[in-house]
Design an enzyme around this catalytic site. Sequence first.
Site, mmCIF file in Angstrom:
data_model
loop_
_atom_site.group_PDB
_atom_site.id
_atom_site.type_symbol
_atom_site.label_atom_id
_atom_site.label_comp_id
_atom_site.label_asym_id
_atom_site.label_seq_id
_atom_site.Cartn_x
_atom_site.Cartn_y
_atom_site.Cartn_z
ATOM 1 C CB CYS A 105 -0.930 -0.003 1.207
ATOM 2 S SG CYS A 105 -1.997 -1.448 1.306
ATOM 3 C CG HIS A 137 -1.504 3.364 3.884
ATOM 4 N ND1 HIS A 137 -1.717 2.016 3.772
ATOM 5 C CD2 HIS A 137 -0.629 3.521 4.916
ATOM 6 C CE1 HIS A 137 -1.005 1.372 4.682
ATOM 7 N NE2 HIS A 137 -0.339 2.274 5.393
#
Length: 520
Positions: free
Chosen positions: A56, A109
């Site tokens: 991610c 993120h």
Amino acid sequence: MTTPPDRPHVVLVCVDEMRADAMGVAGNDAIDTPNLDDLARGGYLFTRAYSATPTCVPARVSLFTGKSQELHGRYGYREGISFPDAYPVTMQSTLREAGYQTFGVGKMHVFPDRARCGFDDVLLHDGFLHTSRRLSRGPSAMIDDYVEFLRRETGDPRADYQKTGIGCNAMTARPWEREERLHPTRWVADESLRFLERRDPSRPFFLYMSFHRPHAPFDPPQWLWDKYRGREFPRRAMGQWVSRFDEHRRDFGSEAEFGEQKESTHQQVRAGYYGSIEFIDAQLNRLKEALSDHDLLEDTVIVFVSDHGDMMGDHDMYRKSVGYEGSARVPLVVHVPPRWRAGWGAPGEVESIAELRDLMPTVLELAGVAVPDGVDGMSLRPGSVAREHLHGEHVITALGHHAMHWIRSPRFKYVWFSGDGHEQLFDLETDPREEHDLAGSAAHAEALAEHRRLLIEALEGREEGFVADGELVPGRPVRTEASWVREHARLSRAAEPTKVGPGRPHRRSPRDDRCGDMGA
């Protein structure tokens, strides 16, 4: 009648951990994705799209900056590095400076959590991030707008999306226990559609619609769990070479990245995974209808992509970070309305090798905005300069401690494990599931040598010392980021300690960085 805009609007739909083959239009009869299939059939479906750093954090750095890992300096999963300090120029900041209204909903993120990274505003739901939850001492509206929504709607001041007990990286699954309208996937869609109602009508917009699913927890609504629970799924890929890594197995571990699992575990996880994807697919139809209601559909470019895939049991592996197809290849659709299609040609499948970094220059080109200096992504417009090969990499621990490097060319994939120098070669034309390693085949010695040369060329001059005297050097220390990234972030954090709760400064410790492959 509304005056047509002089620049297109853009919606970038980003999902988390979706494999390229997990959609009907990719030939998968076991999953129903009618809305994504329609989007792909009416747009440009990139069948060789990859995440070069498939977890991610580094994947989203590529997506936002338009840069390869060689330029952005992220080679593995690590939280806690200040994104705004390391990467001040992003796709969204460039669009904002060019007059676009930029809005993000869902998973970012980035660190710190509330960094906008070029968006005018962000409504945040990153899912379960270990670093963030430690800093806020658990789930908190300070780091998650969805948590505030969930607590308000349920009347429970301690409500948490994690209370079902299924882990954020675990091979467990169950149906969503609350009302469907309270699911994080539904929340991302609802807030995105609310933005369309409240946007500035005098400006073009860029909407980042970022879903946390189908990343674990695998918890689709009950009707989708029931639908897929008894469905027969395609046979998992199983390479003849898998036993080579047997010493690293963690058989039957609930969070094992490599190891055997019970067949019932594979079945329930795939059911939760496919159900989560179809639930996202339903939100795509809601998006299309909302754009139509606001007379925006014919002037809005829609891009659909995932940050990386999931091995889903292929070669007895789960999750991501490895360079194999299930982890590294991603779905990528660019849907361009006819009015904005000049130079794109007829919609259809595109076989050129694409990567996440390419979305920034592609979107900017469609918006008529100059690409900033330092971006090495390439426009995806068919007929543009095609990429001859792609270098991908990630620090891994599941198969031993390595930097796993790979080269994807039009026909082959070459893999090099930095820890011990082990090589693999796959012919993706005849073996798309990577079940037959040709590295030891005399008939493929020339292809092996050529791809090794391409990797040497990509790694020449790297500070890890992966290349010396024109040869690959195994056993070198590996790093999740370049030293300039680490040093830059260290200085920014030292200058301003993170606040945790009212008046409580928190000095970071090494435990605040999750440096493995367990990223959310």
